[in-house]
Motif scaffolding. Structure first.
Motif, PDB file in Angstrom:
ATOM      1  N   GLY A 121      32.339  33.552  37.220  1.00  0.00           N
ATOM      2  CA  GLY A 121      31.809  33.308  38.527  1.00  0.00           C
ATOM      3  C   GLY A 121      32.008  35.244  39.399  1.00  0.00           C
ATOM      4  N   ASP A 122      32.718  35.493  38.781  1.00  0.00           N
ATOM      5  CA  ASP A 122      33.872  36.018  39.604  1.00  0.00           C
ATOM      6  C   ASP A 122      33.950  38.108  38.876  1.00  0.00           C
ATOM      7  OD1 ASP A 122      35.551  34.790  40.838  1.00  0.00           O
ATOM      8  OD2 ASP A 122      37.747  35.603  39.879  1.00  0.00           O
ATOM      9  N   ARG A 123      33.967  39.089  40.186  1.00  0.00           N
ATOM     10  CA  ARG A 123      32.993  40.133  39.692  1.00  0.00           C
ATOM     11  C   ARG A 123      33.927  40.800  38.592  1.00  0.00           C
ATOM     12  NH1 ARG A 123      29.522  43.697  42.494  1.00  0.00           N
ATOM     13  NH2 ARG A 123      28.844  45.462  40.956  1.00  0.00           N
ATOM     14  N   LEU A 124      34.024  41.379  37.532  1.00  0.00           N
ATOM     15  CA  LEU A 124      35.153  42.422  36.530  1.00  0.00           C
ATOM     16  C   LEU A 124      34.140  43.180  36.472  1.00  0.00           C
ATOM     17  CD1 LEU A 124      37.393  42.484  35.582  1.00  0.00           C
ATOM     18  CD2 LEU A 124      36.519  40.954  33.669  1.00  0.00           C
ATOM     19  N   GLY A 125      34.369  44.650  37.208  1.00  0.00           N
ATOM     20  CA  GLY A 125      34.131  45.755  36.479  1.00  0.00           C
ATOM     21  C   GLY A 125      32.261  45.484  37.422  1.00  0.00           C
ATOM     22  N   ILE A 126      31.484  46.121  36.152  1.00  0.00           N
ATOM     23  CA  ILE A 126      29.887  46.392  36.920  1.00  0.00           C
ATOM     24  C   ILE A 126      29.509  45.347  36.396  1.00  0.00           C
ATOM     25  CG2 ILE A 126      30.044  48.147  36.821  1.00  0.00           C
ATOM     26  CD1 ILE A 126      28.241  48.558  33.621  1.00  0.00           C
ATOM     27  N   PHE A 127      30.056  44.021  36.432  1.00  0.00           N
ATOM     28  CA  PHE A 127      30.071  42.776  35.757  1.00  0.00           C
ATOM     29  C   PHE A 127      30.490  41.307  36.530  1.00  0.00           C
ATOM     30  CE2 PHE A 127      30.203  45.857  32.009  1.00  0.00           C
ATOM     31  CZ  PHE A 127      29.070  45.562  31.644  1.00  0.00           C
ATOM     32  N   THR A 128      29.729  40.468  35.846  1.00  0.00           N
ATOM     33  CA  THR A 128      29.839  38.589  36.785  1.00  0.00           C
ATOM     34  C   THR A 128      30.363  37.917  35.178  1.00  0.00           C
ATOM     35  OG1 THR A 128      28.416  38.876  37.929  1.00  0.00           O
ATOM     36  CG2 THR A 128      29.856  36.936  37.813  1.00  0.00           C
ATOM     37  N   VAL A 129      31.966  37.341  35.352  1.00  0.00           N
ATOM     38  CA  VAL A 129      33.065  36.877  34.449  1.00  0.00           C
ATOM     39  C   VAL A 129      31.861  35.756  34.109  1.00  0.00           C
ATOM     40  CG1 VAL A 129      34.094  35.417  33.472  1.00  0.00           C
ATOM     41  CG2 VAL A 129      34.166  37.485  35.176  1.00  0.00           C
TER      42      VAL A 129
END
Length: 200
Positions: A121-129
């Motif tokens: 659910g965390d944002r990582l770069g332009i993506f969501t984990v």
């Protein structure tokens, strides 16, 4: 040495990854070893969705740090994002806002956090984990025109550890098809540049 250049269309086989030359832009005896284009890895959690994908590719490179987790691998790649990629992303986001799709930011966003602080659910770069494990990191973007899934897969091979970054895209509508016309051509160059700078 004869000048050998990989043509822009050599990695554009939708739904598969045809092998390409390991060298690009060989000139005056100086060559860059590119991450290898490979068939979509069957040991990835995304493999079960391959048949329903409209776009798929996968690239593998040797891993220098065998202790790195998939999240650490992805962070290394995003922190090495070339400036031309961030410029393209900024342009993409301007167009995206104008046509009503998500402004996803830039590749290196949120890349300063510790690797072990990221959870589903965390944002990582332009993506969501989506999921983070010892051997594979799954990332995603869901939007009105298409859905994207990315796998960062760490594997042990006979000649040492490797990292494979794979992408699946499911297109939802006409806008998604139009969007992928340029993005499908640019995407392989972006992934390979980030892997080459950050991991190779």
């Amino acid at each position: 040495m004869e000048d050998e250049r990989i043509p822009w269309y050599s990695t554009l086989v939708i739904g598969s990854a045809e092998p390409v030359s390991k060298w690009a832009n060989c000139k005056r005896g100086m060559c860059v070893n590119l991450p290898a284009s490979i068939p979509f890895p069957s040991d990835s959690a995304l493999y079960q969705d391959l048949a329903r994908a409209d776009f798929a590719d996968a690239y593998r490179t040797p891993l220098r740090d065998r202790t790195a987790t998939p999240v650490e691998i992805f962070l290394q790649a995003t922190r090495a994002t070339p400036e031309w990629v961030n410029t393209l992303m900024a342009l993409r986001n301007v167009v995206a806002r104008a046509i009503g799709i998500k402004d996803v930011g830039i590749m290196g966003a949120n890349a300063s956090r510790p690797a072990d602080s990221y959870a589903s659910g965390d944002r990582l770069g332009i993506f969501t984990v989506i999921e983070s494990g010892a051997h594979e990191l799954l990332l995603g973007i869901d939007d009105s025109h298409l859905d994207v899934r990315v796998s960062v897969l760490k594997s042990d091979a006979a000649d040492g550890p490797t990292c494979t970054i794979s992408t699946l895209v499911r297109i939802k509508n006409l806008l998604g098809h139009l969007y992928m016309l340029p993005v499908g051509r640019i995407h392989p160059h972006v992934v390979r540049a980030m892997m080459r700078r950050g991991l190779a």
